[in-house]
Write an enzyme that holds these catalytic residues in place. Structure first.
Site, PDB file in Angstrom:
ATOM      1  CG  HIS A 276      -1.834   1.152   1.274  1.00 19.35           C
ATOM      2  ND1 HIS A 276      -2.137   1.818   2.436  1.00 19.35           N
ATOM      3  CD2 HIS A 276      -2.479   1.821   0.286  1.00 19.35           C
ATOM      4  CE1 HIS A 276      -2.936   2.822   2.164  1.00 19.35           C
ATOM      5  NE2 HIS A 276      -3.153   2.858   0.867  1.00 19.35           N
TER       6      HIS A 276
ATOM      7  CD  GLU B  15      -0.523   1.001   5.870  1.00 13.49           C
ATOM      8  OE1 GLU B  15      -0.850   1.001   7.058  1.00 13.49           O
ATOM      9  OE2 GLU B  15      -1.320   1.242   4.958  1.00 13.49           O
TER      10      GLU B  15
HETATM   11  N1  CAA Z   1       6.157  13.992  -8.327  1.00 18.08           N
HETATM   12  C1  CAA Z   1       7.444  14.226  -8.004  1.00 18.08           C
HETATM   13  N2  CAA Z   1       7.827  15.122  -7.069  1.00 18.08           N
HETATM   14  C2  CAA Z   1       6.853  15.807  -6.439  1.00 18.08           C
HETATM   15  C3  CAA Z   1       5.488  15.614  -6.728  1.00 18.08           C
HETATM   16  C4  CAA Z   1       5.145  14.650  -7.715  1.00 18.08           C
HETATM   17  N3  CAA Z   1       3.873  14.382  -8.044  1.00 18.08           N
HETATM   18  N4  CAA Z   1       4.753  16.428  -5.925  1.00 18.08           N
HETATM   19  C5  CAA Z   1       5.649  17.097  -5.178  1.00 18.08           C
HETATM   20  N5  CAA Z   1       6.909  16.735  -5.485  1.00 18.08           N
HETATM   21  C6  CAA Z   1       8.155  17.166  -4.827  1.00 18.08           C
HETATM   22  C7  CAA Z   1       8.532  18.585  -5.147  1.00 18.08           C
HETATM   23  O1  CAA Z   1       9.444  18.633  -6.219  1.00 18.08           O
HETATM   24  C8  CAA Z   1       9.170  19.049  -3.820  1.00 18.08           C
HETATM   25  O2  CAA Z   1      10.508  18.617  -3.713  1.00 18.08           O
HETATM   26  P1  CAA Z   1      11.587  19.462  -2.848  1.00 18.08           P
HETATM   27  O3  CAA Z   1      11.042  19.557  -1.451  1.00 18.08           O
HETATM   28  O4  CAA Z   1      12.837  18.636  -2.926  1.00 18.08           O
HETATM   29  O5  CAA Z   1      11.669  20.769  -3.558  1.00 18.08           O
HETATM   30  C9  CAA Z   1       8.423  18.276  -2.761  1.00 18.08           C
HETATM   31  O6  CAA Z   1       7.879  17.124  -3.424  1.00 18.08           O
HETATM   32  C10 CAA Z   1       7.300  19.104  -2.163  1.00 18.08           C
HETATM   33  O7  CAA Z   1       6.415  19.523  -3.196  1.00 18.08           O
HETATM   34  P2  CAA Z   1       5.936  21.010  -3.454  1.00 18.08           P
HETATM   35  O8  CAA Z   1       6.942  21.979  -2.916  1.00 18.08           O
HETATM   36  O9  CAA Z   1       5.477  21.151  -4.860  1.00 18.08           O
HETATM   37  O10 CAA Z   1       4.594  21.100  -2.658  1.00 18.08           O
HETATM   38  P3  CAA Z   1       4.360  21.041  -1.126  1.00 18.08           P
HETATM   39  O11 CAA Z   1       5.550  21.387  -0.320  1.00 18.08           O
HETATM   40  O12 CAA Z   1       3.116  21.818  -0.969  1.00 18.08           O
HETATM   41  O13 CAA Z   1       4.045  19.475  -0.871  1.00 18.08           O
HETATM   42  C11 CAA Z   1       2.796  17.459  -0.885  1.00 18.08           C
HETATM   43  C12 CAA Z   1       3.012  18.814  -1.546  1.00 18.08           C
HETATM   44  C13 CAA Z   1       4.009  16.554  -1.186  1.00 18.08           C
HETATM   45  C14 CAA Z   1       1.546  16.851  -1.503  1.00 18.08           C
HETATM   46  C15 CAA Z   1       2.670  17.681   0.658  1.00 18.08           C
HETATM   47  O14 CAA Z   1       1.678  18.641   0.905  1.00 18.08           O
HETATM   48  C16 CAA Z   1       2.318  16.422   1.409  1.00 18.08           C
HETATM   49  O15 CAA Z   1       3.154  15.570   1.662  1.00 18.08           O
HETATM   50  N6  CAA Z   1       1.026  16.319   1.803  1.00 18.08           N
HETATM   51  C17 CAA Z   1       0.526  15.160   2.539  1.00 18.08           C
HETATM   52  C18 CAA Z   1       0.185  14.088   1.583  1.00 18.08           C
HETATM   53  C19 CAA Z   1      -0.322  12.862   2.294  1.00 18.08           C
HETATM   54  O16 CAA Z   1      -0.602  12.822   3.480  1.00 18.08           O
HETATM   55  N7  CAA Z   1      -0.478  11.802   1.500  1.00 18.08           N
HETATM   56  C20 CAA Z   1      -0.987  10.554   1.990  1.00 18.08           C
HETATM   57  C21 CAA Z   1      -2.396  10.441   1.590  1.00 18.08           C
HETATM   58  S1  CAA Z   1      -3.083   8.919   2.143  1.00 18.08           S
HETATM   59  C22 CAA Z   1      -2.775   7.872   0.870  1.00 18.08           C
HETATM   60  O17 CAA Z   1      -2.264   8.201  -0.156  1.00 18.08           O
HETATM   61  C23 CAA Z   1      -3.147   6.480   1.084  1.00 18.08           C
HETATM   62  C24 CAA Z   1      -4.550   6.137   1.018  1.00 18.08           C
HETATM   63  O18 CAA Z   1      -4.824   4.967   1.002  1.00 18.08           O
HETATM   64  C25 CAA Z   1      -5.630   7.106   1.014  1.00 18.08           C
END
Ligand code: CAA
Length: 293
Positions: A147, A159
């Protein structure tokens, strides 16, 4: 990272190329594996291919990889609408919609087409018990959950979910693929709906939706509370939009089916939003509006 050899998993398949499937396919290819991506629908396959290409361009733009490496990663993909393309895979990861009938249909097909009895058949399900999925195959010992978290290229966790019948060897090889191959961290969960992360995360998101639904606070203030007050990278409502409100509902329903606890029951507002087609970031509107620049 070079092409895997020997006992390593070198040939990966991914079924479903939406938000999660495209991310899983991307990180597998970036890890030097050959990746076959299967979607039943040509349009969905093309959207997935283009999502992967955009994400690789983004990685190049952020100086995380060279253009040559991104081209090489793109070159390791085969995109197909035919399940037979998965015949020689050593690991297939299913990432179709969070719907039990759809997942069972995929695993029934995988059991028919994947040739090696050693191949690992994994599901990226967020919440459906692995045992239900494993039992539609003739090789439940090879079935487990892997996961991933969205965005897959960014979040370093997987996971690993083991059913009562998963073989220790399949578990060990899958775990090694994630840690040594993908360079991600694993945590191991027993086979209970929601596993570890969603069993904790989804009630939190549902509480935020109930808080908003009751008029207690605005969506902006609820999210700002958790971002600024608790240093979460994003608030619960933006996170629900990122996951997709249809997926949040499906996970909540699986949790509720398993535990019958009110804290897992999807609020009426969430159901109405899904019925209205307000699915979150992926289609422009959820608790927030993503259509404006
Ligand atoms: N692909 C590659 N790199 C990416 C990317 C993508 N799609 N999105 C972001 N990045 C990279 C950026 O290049 C950046 O890198 P650096 O820090 O080295 O510069 C870093 O990730 C952060 O991105 P941003 O600066 O563009 O944006 P941000 O700081 O606002 O972060 C986020 C965006 C990564 C989405 C952050 O807000 C985050 O981690 N949010 C929480 C997400 C979360 O909790 N996800 C889990 C959801 S639950 C799930 O998925 C499972 C389920 O079963 C539901």
């Amino acid at each position: 990272m070079g092409e895997g050899t020997g006992h390593e998993i070198a040939r990966v398949g991914v079924v479903g190329c939406g938000l999660m499937g495209s991310g899983i396919a991307e990180v597998s290819s970036r890890a030097g594996r050959s990746v076959v991506v299967v979607e039943l629908d040509k349009g969905a396959l093309e959207r997935g291919r283009s999502r992967i290409a955009t994400s690789l361009e983004r990685a190049v733009g952020a100086s995380k990889m060279s253009t040559a490496d991104a081209d090489a990663a793109m070159g390791r993909f085969t995109f197909s609408t035919d399940f037979d393309a998965l015949a020689d895979r050593q690991l297939v990861i299913e990432a179709v919609l969070e719907s039990e009938p759809e997942k069972l249909a995929v695993f029934t097909m995988l059991d028919k087409v994947v040739e090696s009895p050693e191949a690992i058949l994994a599901s990226n399900t967020s919440s459906i018990p692995i045992m239900k999925i494993a039992m539609v195959t003739g090789r439940p010992e090879q079935v487990l959950g892997l996961h991933f978290f969205n965005p897959v290229p960014v979040l370093p966790l997987v996971e690993v979910v083991l059913s009562l019948l998963t073989s220790p060897d399949a578990a060990r090889r899958a775990e090694r693929f994630v840690t040594d191959g993908l360079d991600k961290r694993t945590i191991v969960s027993k086979d209970r709906a929601g596993f570890i992360v969603n069993a904790l995360l989804v009630p939190y998101i549902l509480s935020a939706i109930r808080m908003f639904e009751s008029g207690f606070a605005t969506a902006e203030d609820i999210d700002t509370g958790m971002v600024k007050g608790c240093a979460h990278p994003m608030g619960p409502l933006a996170l629900a939009d990122l996951i997709g409100l249809d997926t949040v509902t499906a996970i909540a329903d699986s949790l509720y089916d398993e535990f019958k606890e009110p804290l897992y029951a999807a609020p009426a507002l969430l159901a109405r939003m899904v019925e209205a087609g307000l699915l979150g970031k992926k289609n422009g509107r959820g608790f927030f509006d993503y259509t404006r620049p």
